[in-house]
Design an enzyme around this catalytic site. Structure first.
Site, mmCIF file in Angstrom:
data_model
loop_
_atom_site.group_PDB
_atom_site.id
_atom_site.type_symbol
_atom_site.label_atom_id
_atom_site.label_comp_id
_atom_site.label_asym_id
_atom_site.label_seq_id
_atom_site.Cartn_x
_atom_site.Cartn_y
_atom_site.Cartn_z
ATOM 1 N N LYS A 14 -8.874 72.063 31.053
ATOM 2 C CA LYS A 14 -8.291 70.219 30.776
ATOM 3 C C LYS A 14 -8.629 69.421 30.879
ATOM 4 C CE LYS A 14 -2.804 71.740 31.025
ATOM 5 N NZ LYS A 14 -3.783 73.481 31.222
ATOM 6 N N LYS A 39 -3.379 62.779 26.806
ATOM 7 C CA LYS A 39 -4.923 62.540 25.775
ATOM 8 C C LYS A 39 -5.101 63.103 24.435
ATOM 9 C CE LYS A 39 -6.550 62.232 30.609
ATOM 10 N NZ LYS A 39 -5.845 62.459 30.944
ATOM 11 N N ASN A 85 -0.737 62.997 33.141
ATOM 12 C CA ASN A 85 -1.387 62.610 34.517
ATOM 13 C C ASN A 85 0.066 63.483 35.502
ATOM 14 O OD1 ASN A 85 -4.370 62.402 34.586
ATOM 15 N ND2 ASN A 85 -3.363 60.455 33.439
#
Length: 318
Positions: free
Chosen positions: A62, A104, A142
């Site tokens: 990641k 993302k 996040n």
């Protein structure tokens, strides 16, 4: 890490971790298994041996910068590791397969996000062709305080006396706590109908610049800037790195539908055909076999909407 109900089994006292107290309190046995998710034979053996019923697939590289510098390894693990695990899940009768994805993955600027989007497409494809295993995707941003999170990084920079490094004054990210994420992932996975893309409501995006200021001030220091030249710690803007965007988005269409839970939303996104997915994977596999990074990037660009453009656009407007 595998979890299963204890049946009068003794826990190996040599494996003392923070998880054990939680496991003991709920009657869960934790089984540590060392191996690669891309090793399909090993994965199949583990699923068969432990009679796994539910998979929460979070095994991915990641770190944006590391995957950008090592794209083939990132694709091998994040895409083909997902494929290996998903195929074996079907073969061994796993009831639910939940892919833990990332914001993302939406119009990714870099290889890490692209690899997560490719994994999403792969899981969606398998979900349309299989009815015995329920496949679903949970997408969010996040986690505060997690490995690689900006908060511990900022805290370390503050302890060193600064400066605190921020990519861009306008950069924003979505955040939630690990407790929130874990609870919502479990709820989403348990209630998934099959082939869903479920998006966690993370509230408003947080400006990274303001987050950096709060970290400095929370530590008891003042920010040194033009309005306070005698402040303790400065914030330095270093520019977006390759693979990064100013802002993340949570869905391709921007439209999210409500579900049974107020903080779990459903994204309606088109799925490529089975032939298109097979061709995509064949092209990617060939680039990994030949160790051709340039061809891998080209293959990604052919498959993923918006790949590589967001970061460039952000740089031009900075």
């Amino acid at each position: 890490m595998l979890c299963r109900r204890k049946e009068n089994m003794n826990w190996n006292k040599q494996i003392q971790t923070a998880w054990q107290s939680h496991a003991d309190a709920t009657g869960i046995e934790l089984v540590a298994v060392l191996g690669s998710v891309a090793d399909e034979i090993r994965v199949g053996h583990v699923l068969r041996t432990h009679h796994v019923q539910i998979i929460l697939h979070a095994a991915a590289y990641k770190h944006v910068g590391l995957v950008e510098a090592n794209p083939l390894a990132g694709l091998e693990n994040n895409v083909f590791g997902t494929q290996a695990l998903a195929r074996q899940a079907i073969k061994h009768g796993v009831e639910r397969f939940i892919l833990i994805s990332s914001d993302k993955a939406v119009r990714p600027a870099g290889v890490m996000g692209a690899s997560k989007r490719l994994a999403e497409i792969l899981v969606q494809d398998l979900g349309t062709r299989n009815r015995d295993t329920t496949f679903a995707i949970v997408r969010f941003g996040n986690i505060l305080g997690s490995s690689g999170s900006v908060v511990p990084l900022f805290q370390d920079q503050v302890r060193r006396g600064g400066p605190v490094l921020v990519t861009d004054r306008r950069a924003t990210r979505y955040f939630m706590t690990v407790q929130e994420a874990a609870q919502l992932v479990m709820i989403a996975g348990a209630n998934a109908r099959g082939n869903d893309i479920l998006v966690l409501d993370m509230g408003r995006a947080v400006p990274i610049y303001l987050l950096a200021r709060k970290v400095i001030e929370h530590a008891g220091y003042s920010v040194r800037d033009s309005s306070n030249p005698r402040g303790d710690i400065a914030i330095r803007f270093i520019g977006l790195r390759k693979g990064e965007k100013l802002r993340e988005t949570l869905s391709l269409s921007g439209q999210l539908m409500p579900t049974h839970h107020p903080r779990i939303l459903r994204a309606e996104e088109a799925i490529p055909s089975e032939i298109e997915v097979a061709q995509m994977l064949q092209r990617l596999r060939q680039t990994i076999t030949t160790m051709d990074e340039a061809a891998a990037i080209q293959a990604i660009a052919m498959c993923i909407d918006g790949f590589g453009r967001s970061g460039e656009e952000a740089r031009r407007t900075s």
